[in-house]
Scaffold this motif. Structure first.
Motif, PDB file in Angstrom:
ATOM      1  N   PRO A   1       0.807  -1.228   0.000  1.00 57.97           N
ATOM      2  CA  PRO A   1       0.000   0.000   0.000  1.00 57.97           C
ATOM      3  C   PRO A   1       0.839   1.278   0.000  1.00 57.97           C
ATOM      4  O   PRO A   1       0.465   2.268  -0.630  1.00 57.97           O
ATOM      5  CB  PRO A   1      -0.818  -0.128   1.292  1.00 57.97           C
ATOM      6  CG  PRO A   1      -0.938  -1.597   1.507  1.00 57.97           C
ATOM      7  CD  PRO A   1       0.384  -2.158   1.080  1.00 57.97           C
TER       8      PRO A   1
ATOM      9  N   VAL B   1      -0.295   5.076   0.531  1.00 59.33           N
ATOM     10  CA  VAL B   1      -0.668   5.043   1.946  1.00 59.33           C
ATOM     11  C   VAL B   1       0.562   5.378   2.781  1.00 59.33           C
ATOM     12  O   VAL B   1       1.615   4.749   2.634  1.00 59.33           O
ATOM     13  CB  VAL B   1      -1.222   3.658   2.337  1.00 59.33           C
ATOM     14  CG1 VAL B   1      -1.514   3.605   3.829  1.00 59.33           C
ATOM     15  CG2 VAL B   1      -2.471   3.355   1.529  1.00 59.33           C
TER      16      VAL B   1
ATOM     17  N   GLY C   1      -1.383  -6.520   1.014  1.00 65.32           N
ATOM     18  CA  GLY C   1      -1.462  -5.485   2.029  1.00 65.32           C
ATOM     19  C   GLY C   1      -2.509  -5.767   3.083  1.00 65.32           C
ATOM     20  O   GLY C   1      -2.826  -4.896   3.898  1.00 65.32           O
TER      21      GLY C   1
ATOM     22  N   ALA D   1      -0.158   2.584  -3.460  1.00 63.37           N
ATOM     23  CA  ALA D   1      -1.403   3.322  -3.234  1.00 63.37           C
ATOM     24  C   ALA D   1      -1.195   4.627  -2.476  1.00 63.37           C
ATOM     25  O   ALA D   1      -2.165   5.302  -2.126  1.00 63.37           O
ATOM     26  CB  ALA D   1      -2.408   2.434  -2.477  1.00 63.37           C
TER      27      ALA D   1
ATOM     28  N   CYS E   1      -2.985  -3.903  -4.787  1.00 69.71           N
ATOM     29  CA  CYS E   1      -3.920  -2.771  -4.857  1.00 69.71           C
ATOM     30  C   CYS E   1      -4.587  -2.658  -6.228  1.00 69.71           C
ATOM     31  O   CYS E   1      -4.998  -1.563  -6.640  1.00 69.71           O
ATOM     32  CB  CYS E   1      -3.197  -1.465  -4.521  1.00 69.71           C
ATOM     33  SG  CYS E   1      -2.338  -1.474  -2.935  1.00 69.71           S
TER      34      CYS E   1
END
Length: 369
Positions: free
Chosen positions: A25, A31, A97, A29, A145
């Motif tokens: 992540p 994160v 994740g 993504a 993801c």
């Protein structure tokens, strides 16, 4: 630091931004996680090298054999893997994740309606289980993801059920030897892949069969050579991150056979030698927990309610994952292992083991080279 005492204290997964669940992540993504620097997060391509079985404590103990890996590991604290500390569960958490309670691959062997599933081989009842247990249904979380990733792994894994479960949707780059890994990674980098996920399993395979002696040390030297070669082959602005799925302990004593009186209270088992789930016969749950107290001198006896309360499998456990858990988990505190009367005999001969909750098994490096 060479040598030193083993770290056999009880260590649970963190399931925060210092866990293997945070890696993908953070890389794909956006994160926020403390283990990924702004420079790594902004890089056009990142190579993630996953060395199966490379525990943080084992790396530090043998740092002279892997000086580059050890030096890079010194720059950041270790991270935790997941529970159980086993390949099928941890690699799935790394790729998705998600904690085991979310993705549902809760161990090496998983209780299912069609029998005990060997998650790595995707076989149940002695047969291929891909039709009866579709990988994308047993493990529903989308890997990486949902983004395209180049996966560099052994060629023979291409069509396996486990690959479909934890790597589906990625482009597959097979390798047969270490030079093949380097060549495939370099080609994927040149093609502009955002993330190149390279998996190397020799260290773990050697540890299982031969323990942590000379053969293991040779394999660790080879893993060091792979990391160094990857770093040398790639442009300097491409980060190379090295991590692992779990560490390893050496179990020299024969596994402890579950007593017939205890086995008689069960209608099955699952998990692994260092985190064994016993599934109680209907109505025998409390009796089974009490019967297991005979192992309390060297193992933790954990009823499923405690496992869930202490969040061994993550903060959330799906209904499907909960249905695969047993009623009591047996977790050796030291260098011991469990077995059941009907377990495959080859597993009895394993020397390198993992699955448990010691720091030796739980802590893995997260290093940038």
């Amino acid at each position: 630091m060479e040598g030193g005492p083993l770290a056999l204290d009880r260590t649970l997964p963190s399931y925060d931004d210092r866990c293997v669940t945070a890696v993908v992540p953070a890389l794909l993504a956006g994160v926020e996680a403390s283990l990924v620097s702004d420079a790594v997060a902004a890089a056009r391509t990142v190579v993630l090298l996953v060395i199966d079985g490379l525990g943080w404590h084992q790396l530090r103990r043998h740092r002279s054999l892997a000086p580059s890996l050890a030096a890079a590991s010194d720059e950041t604290p270790p991270i935790t893997t997941v529970a159980p500390t086993t390949t099928a569960t941890a690699l799935t958490s790394l790729a998705t994740g998600a904690a085991p309670g979310e993705h549902g691959l809760i161990g090496y062997r998983i209780a299912t309606p069609v029998g005990l599933l060997n998650a790595l081989r995707w076989r149940a009842g002695g047969r291929d289980a891909r039709v009866e247990l579709p990988p994308e249904e047993l493990q529903p979380v989308e890997p990486f993801c949902g983004q395209p990733v180049a996966v560099v792994t052994r060629s023979e894994f291409r069509h396996s059920g486990f690959t479909a479960a934890h790597l589906r949707g990625s482009s597959f780059w097979g390798w047969h030897d270490v030079p093949g890994i380097v060549a495939a990674v370099r080609q994927a980098v040149d093609e502009g892949c955002r993330l190149v996920f390279a998996y190397y399993d020799t260290l773990d395979k050697v540890a299982h069969e031969f323990g942590l002696g000379d053969r293991y040390r040779s394999a660790l030297t080879e893993a060091e050579g792979l990391a160094v070669a990857l770093r040398a082959e790639m442009p300097a602005d491409i980060p190379l991150i090295v991590t692992a799925d779990h560490g390893v302990v050496e179990v020299l004593e024969p596994p402890v056979m579950i007593d017939p009186e205890v086995a008689a209270l069960t209608d099955g088992w699952s998990g692994e030698a260092r985190l064994l789930w016993l599934h109680a016969r209907t109505g025998a749950e409390s009796e089974l927990v009490s019967a297991c107290e005979r192992y309390g001198g060297f193992a933790e006896i954990a009823p499923v309610a405690r496992v869930l309360d202490e969040q061994w499998l993550g903060r959330h456990v799906s209904v499907a994952a909960r249905g695969r858990l047993g009623d009591v988990a047996l977790v050796p505190r030291g260098l011991r292992a469990f077995t059941m009367p009907d377990e495959d005999r080859p597993h009895h001969a394993l020397i390198g083991r993992h699955g448990g909750l010691t720091a030796e098994e739980m802590l893995v490096p997260f290093a940038q080279m």
